[in-house]
Design an enzyme around this catalytic site. Structure first.
Site, PDB file in Angstrom:
ATOM      1  N   HIS A  71       0.898  -1.123  -0.025  1.00 13.55           N
ATOM      2  CA  HIS A  71       0.163   0.025  -0.115  1.00 13.55           C
ATOM      3  C   HIS A  71       0.778   1.084   0.133  1.00 13.55           C
ATOM      4  O   HIS A  71       2.026   1.166   0.624  1.00 13.55           O
ATOM      5  CB  HIS A  71      -0.638  -0.190   1.383  1.00 13.55           C
ATOM      6  CG  HIS A  71      -1.957   0.880   1.290  1.00 13.55           C
ATOM      7  ND1 HIS A  71      -1.682   2.190   1.711  1.00 13.55           N
ATOM      8  CD2 HIS A  71      -3.186   0.892   0.972  1.00 13.55           C
ATOM      9  CE1 HIS A  71      -2.841   3.018   1.926  1.00 13.55           C
ATOM     10  NE2 HIS A  71      -3.867   2.091   1.196  1.00 13.55           N
TER      11      HIS A  71
ATOM     12  N   ASP B 195       3.204  -3.879   8.135  1.00 12.29           N
ATOM     13  CA  ASP B 195       2.010  -2.948   7.988  1.00 12.29           C
ATOM     14  C   ASP B 195       0.905  -3.947   8.257  1.00 12.29           C
ATOM     15  O   ASP B 195       0.507  -4.945   7.373  1.00 12.29           O
ATOM     16  CB  ASP B 195       2.033  -2.500   6.770  1.00 12.29           C
ATOM     17  CG  ASP B 195       0.592  -1.848   6.295  1.00 12.29           C
ATOM     18  OD1 ASP B 195      -0.127  -1.944   6.968  1.00 12.29           O
ATOM     19  OD2 ASP B 195       0.445  -1.318   4.935  1.00 12.29           O
TER      20      ASP B 195
ATOM     21  N   GLN C 216      -4.324  -4.583   7.099  1.00 12.34           N
ATOM     22  CA  GLN C 216      -5.278  -5.650   6.781  1.00 12.34           C
ATOM     23  C   GLN C 216      -5.268  -7.002   7.603  1.00 12.34           C
ATOM     24  O   GLN C 216      -5.824  -7.945   7.051  1.00 12.34           O
ATOM     25  CB  GLN C 216      -5.126  -5.864   5.234  1.00 12.34           C
ATOM     26  CG  GLN C 216      -5.305  -4.833   4.174  1.00 12.34           C
ATOM     27  CD  GLN C 216      -6.869  -4.054   4.324  1.00 12.34           C
ATOM     28  OE1 GLN C 216      -7.639  -5.042   4.743  1.00 12.34           O
ATOM     29  NE2 GLN C 216      -6.910  -3.061   3.880  1.00 12.34           N
TER      30      GLN C 216
ATOM     31  N   LYS D  13     -10.465  -0.125  10.602  1.00  9.65           N
ATOM     32  CA  LYS D  13     -10.813  -1.182   9.541  1.00  9.65           C
ATOM     33  C   LYS D  13     -10.970  -2.491  10.554  1.00  9.65           C
ATOM     34  O   LYS D  13     -11.158  -3.590   9.840  1.00  9.65           O
ATOM     35  CB  LYS D  13      -9.384  -1.546   8.835  1.00  9.65           C
ATOM     36  CG  LYS D  13      -8.986  -0.401   7.688  1.00  9.65           C
ATOM     37  CD  LYS D  13      -7.766  -0.907   7.002  1.00  9.65           C
ATOM     38  CE  LYS D  13      -7.018   0.314   6.054  1.00  9.65           C
ATOM     39  NZ  LYS D  13      -7.810   0.496   4.978  1.00  9.65           N
TER      40      LYS D  13
ATOM     41  N   CYS E 169      -4.748   2.151  -3.744  1.00  7.47           N
ATOM     42  CA  CYS E 169      -3.557   2.850  -3.079  1.00  7.47           C
ATOM     43  C   CYS E 169      -2.230   1.826  -3.316  1.00  7.47           C
ATOM     44  O   CYS E 169      -1.422   1.596  -2.577  1.00  7.47           O
ATOM     45  CB  CYS E 169      -3.554   2.967  -1.823  1.00  7.47           C
ATOM     46  SG  CYS E 169      -4.598   4.409  -1.581  1.00  7.47           S
TER      47      CYS E 169
HETATM   48  C1  LIG Z   1      -2.000  -2.740   3.599  1.00  5.60           C
HETATM   49  C2  LIG Z   1      -2.704  -1.224   4.046  1.00  5.60           C
HETATM   50  N1  LIG Z   1      -1.558  -0.506   4.825  1.00  5.60           N
HETATM   51  C3  LIG Z   1      -1.966   0.724   5.028  1.00  5.60           C
HETATM   52  C4  LIG Z   1      -3.232   1.091   4.974  1.00  5.60           C
HETATM   53  C5  LIG Z   1      -3.316   2.574   5.421  1.00  5.60           C
HETATM   54  O1  LIG Z   1      -4.069   2.646   6.473  1.00  5.60           O
HETATM   55  P1  LIG Z   1      -4.834   3.948   6.778  1.00  5.60           P
HETATM   56  O2  LIG Z   1      -5.415   4.796   5.738  1.00  5.60           O
HETATM   57  O3  LIG Z   1      -5.942   3.763   7.753  1.00  5.60           O
HETATM   58  O4  LIG Z   1      -3.576   4.804   7.335  1.00  5.60           O
HETATM   59  C6  LIG Z   1      -3.968   0.500   4.396  1.00  5.60           C
HETATM   60  C7  LIG Z   1      -5.691   1.088   4.240  1.00  5.60           C
HETATM   61  O5  LIG Z   1      -5.978   1.245   3.359  1.00  5.60           O
HETATM   62  C8  LIG Z   1      -3.937  -0.947   3.882  1.00  5.60           C
HETATM   63  O6  LIG Z   1      -4.711  -1.585   3.442  1.00  5.60           O
END
Ligand SMILES: Cc1ncc(COP(=O)(O)O)c(C=O)c1O
Ligand SMILES: Cc1ncc(COP(=O)(O)O)c(C=O)c1O
Lengths: 415, 130, 415, 130
Positions: A128, A204, A207, A230, A372
């Site tokens: 992401h 990270d 998910q 989430k 993203c």
């Molecule tokens: C794999 C992953 N990392 C990071 C993020 C970023 O999360 P946030 O937008 O809540 O900071 C997301 C959210 O879409 C994600 O799916």
């Protein structure tokens, strides 16, 4: 297949008020975008209302009753998070706005302190943007270089040469579960190798924590980032887990109230963990709300959540298979054991945005676009995908509505 | 929204008019809708009288952005460059007709934004790099 | 004095559910700590509940109905903020967690880009740590030096020599209203002088926006920071206002989803304002909640709020005066025209913490301590103060209860 | 909480025992309660037999922290340094008696934390500066 009369599932669905509100076209809401943000159970909404209606006060420095109650609830929520991911110590839980801020915090604080010119940051091709762009910026500032673990055509990381990839690596920054494909990273195959060469490891988990039982100590990672919104929690609250010794050694990130020990005109000493990294008034209500979300997930059980999503994915793959002959392309490994509750697809020459718009008319919420993960899309040659993502409140009936929606799209586009 | 995808829209989507690039464009511009990733490039050729005498668009994206851009190119040919710079989104709405939802408006107007910025850039001169 | 039967005030009080909930000792809650955080009206709580129950979805990239509704509500809230402080353009409003993050954003982005060794950062002796420590850190990183506008014994800034103080200043970072003393900075005497020498001006408005009508264009400041939770909004949402040209020229701060335009493996281009500075999933619900708070303040009228607080302060000063003979020391200028609704005091040899504990037993919430202004306390020679701070929902009866509580404290301590 | 401030507490607050500094402390420590700003320093003198034979405290703060520290110094005199290191908050609670609210517990135990850290530091050696 999901038993139609599953009482547990029915009672879960009933806990989410939004799911009983029809859309403006009078359709049942079929929410298949939990990877973007999850819906919230009544108990989480109630926790917010209770805080604001009964004991709203600023924390840590108040001696009066509601301030004490707010402080206790806020710190109790932190303890719930610590237990949920099996951190060794409550002080290892830093509140942030979201996973993105958690990752950036590491980039600014640990990164600028430790990463030097010539160092290598290893990440992967399916990250992401939130776990990629911060490292691009850090590399630019420090003169470090980025290296990528490749993905194969199924969207699985290619780990044969992991030791070669790890050569000279200072930081491994990798996602636990891909938001675009749902693929679960076999961290057990990478993290020990990274540790063996002394690399710092950030995962990270945006998910992962919502969908799998996560144990940061068993994973043996240094940093682990995720978002409350989430995982049934409110927007505006996220978490950085960090090993205590590492957090202790890092300079503060944001400066201001609450993170200080003693301030003089010319110099300041900083507070203990975790507050050293929490400047200004915290998002008190939403931290408490995330605590309520964890209580909810605990009651349901993360094993049930994972099992339910596996069943849903298996059922969806079965129901979608006949459409493949008509041009439906499902990406990723198509194996419920290897992915969490996420399916990305395209349907013949219908662009994902058009598909999402047509599904929307039937109350079906799917995401369309690059999710993203632009570099992954570019590499795979997908201009965009439609993505259906499941969570504990989705049902086999939701899958059926999705399939019917796709049939309709085929008709609209005269496939 | 499903009644939006009428035959002529699908036709422009599947058989875009004036698709491709010009060898010698007088001016080109491209833009991307960062929210959905759709990309469009417009090449305009302008004759001595200030009239757009040839146009091509290229890019990828949804039926709405591609069909809107395709239809727009048909309008652009023969227009004075000055008038291109002054186009409003009404031209797009007239082309695509009913049923576009607010969330998709950015898709529908992407080609227009690119064409306008090409025209404005050519007339006013592109801003210098700082 | 406040007319006992003031219907407007009574209806305001009724809008705040917490004010009708007695404490565990059965006392009426007398909330005099709004400078720490304000209470929330039902309409703000309802806005959160409505978002989570009716149209909870992630924003900006969703094509389906509830995502569109969430995006509209979120951006409408931004427009409300812009109008409330009279910004020229909605793009000048950046969502942050709180005032502290807003100030740090400027420090990291504008500061590291523009402040060089030898530059001077001018601030004052009465700043909150959130508008001091970020500049200490920036000075440390860049080799700049900090300079302080002094305060006199009444807690007023000494501005006779402002031009001397401004010599060589790159950044003026100053608060609009002091959280410890309530003193209102005469920005009109400083900002034009700072602008005349080309200094950039940041104002910490955390205590101003909730209590006074603020017009960033009339003030002609470059940056203006404040927090939602102090102005009837939820915790977790704050605002950085910045002049558009300045924001355009600045590098991004946090990196991740939503703030990007195009990401490739090796490089990224950034999104337009305001999203360039908003990485990751925003605090959607609380931004919408802050919008509802602004609607509420608009309905009441900021002039009424200011007038009401002035009356309360005047009444409190009148009622407290007799206690001065018994050792009550009230700090600050003691002139309702010069201060917002804040009174700091000590009572004979009763330490502020003990005072606050005793008042708490009667349901009175006051803050005790250094109020995150340690350098000011040190300079003034106060180890701690008790602080009563008022807001639109406070009444003359609240002042009466406070006075009775102080009488009781005198008895407990055998003064 | 108001019943907490009994005569002997106020007496210790207004007339703290063993207040001040030692000229030649064997070990000293100080700490600050960052949440309220109370500061306490403890100077201990330990004789050859490992017994605390003199003690002083200094600092500023609320009645709870100052009275608790004052009462604690009376207990410390004559104790073995090892036992100081093992003290628990019960000793403070016994001293101050009833009525302390959870929010103020940190005030009540500040002096104890400082005395213990002095004793532990002296026994175990202070950690090296890194
Ligand atoms: C794999 C992953 N990392 C990071 C993020 C970023 O999360 P946030 O937008 O809540 O900071 C997301 C959210 O879409 C994600 O799916
Ligand atoms: C003057 C002033 N500045 C800044 C802040 C910081 O606000 P926040 O904690 O919401 O970031 C405060 C809040 O106490 C304040 O009073």
């Amino acid at each position: 297949m999901i038993a139609v009369g599953d009482a547990k599932l029915a009672s879960i669905v009933a806990d989410f008020p939004i799911l009983s509100h029809p859309t403006s076209r009078g359709k049942r809401l079929v929410y298949l975008d939990s990877a973007a943000t999850s819906q919230k159970p009544q108990s989480v909404i109630d926790a917010l209302v209770e805080y604001y209606s009964d004991y709203n006060a600023n924390i840590h420095r108040g001696v009066y009753e509601i301030a004490a109650r707010a402080t206790d609830a806020f710190e109790a929520a932190r303890a719930k998070v610590a237990r949920f991911i099996n951190a060794a110590d409550t002080r290892e839980i830093i509140w942030t706005r979201n996973a993105t801020e958690a990752i950036n915090l590491v980039g600014y604080s640990w990164g600028l302190q430790n990463v030097k010119s010539g160092d290598v940051i290893l990440t992967s091709e399916l990250e992401h943007h939130s776990n990629l762009v911060p490292w691009q910026l850090l590399a630019e500032k420090t003169g470090a270089t980025l290296r990528f673990i490749p993905v194969d055509h199924r969207g699985m990381l290619v780990l044969e040469d992991v030791d070669t990839l790890l050569r000279g690596v200072k930081l491994l920054a990798i996602s636990h579960v891909s938001n675009t494909l749902g693929t679960i990273t076999p961290l057990e195959k990478i993290v020990p190798r990274a540790r063996a060469i002394g690399a710092t490891v950030l995962v990270d988990g945006a998910q992962a924590v919502p969908h799998l039982a996560v144990d940061v100590r068993a994973l043996d990672v240094d940093f682990y980032a995720f978002s409350g919104h989430k995982m049934l929690g409110p927007t505006g609250i996220g978490v950085l887990y960090g090993k205590r010794a590492l957090l202790e050694s890092m300079p503060p990130f944001l400066a201001g109230g609450d993170m200080i020990r003693k301030v003089e005109f010319e110099r300041t000493s900083f507070n203990d963990l975790p507050w050293k990294f929490e400047a200004g008034t915290s998002n008190i209500a939403d931290a408490i709300g995330l605590g309520a979300a964890i209580d909810y997930l605990d009651r349901v059980g993360m094993d049930w959540v994972r099992g339910h999503e596996r069943e849903l994915v298996a059922y969806a793959l079965e129901r979608l298979a006949p459409l493949e002959a008509r041009g439906l392309a499902i990406y990723g490994p198509k194996d419920p054991a290897l992915i969490s509750g996420v399916l990305s697809f395209n349907f013949a020459d219908i662009h994902a945005h058009d598909l999402a718009s047509i599904l929307d008319t039937d109350g079906i919420c799917v995401r369309a676009g690059h999710h993203c993960t632009m570099p992954l899309m570019e590499k795979m040659g997908w201009p965009a995908t439609a993505r259906a993502s499941f969570y504990l409140y989705n049902t086999a009936a939701d899958v059926d509505v999705l399939v019917a929606g796709l049939e309709k799209a085929a008709a609209v586009f005269k496939l | 929204m499903d009644d939006f995808y009428r035959d002529f829209i699908l036709d422009h989507y599947r058989n875009p008019r004036n698709f491709g690039r010009l060898d010698q464009p007088t001016v080109s511009a491209e833009d991307l809708n960062p929210l959905c990733g759709d990309e469009i490039r417009m090449d305009l050729h302008v004759n001595g009288a200030g009239i757009v005498d040839d146009v091509r668009f290229s890019g990828k994206g949804c039926a709405i952005s591609q069909a809107s851009a395709s239809m727009l190119t048909e309008e652009l040919k023969g227009m004075r460059l000055e008038d291109v710079a002054k186009l409003t989104k009404e031209v797009v709405l007239e082309n695509v007709g009913i049923g576009i939802s607010p969330t998709r408006m950015k898709c529908a107007t992407l080609g227009l934004r690119v064409a306008k910025s090409a025209a404005i850039g050519e007339i006013a001169g592109w801003p210098d790099e700082e």
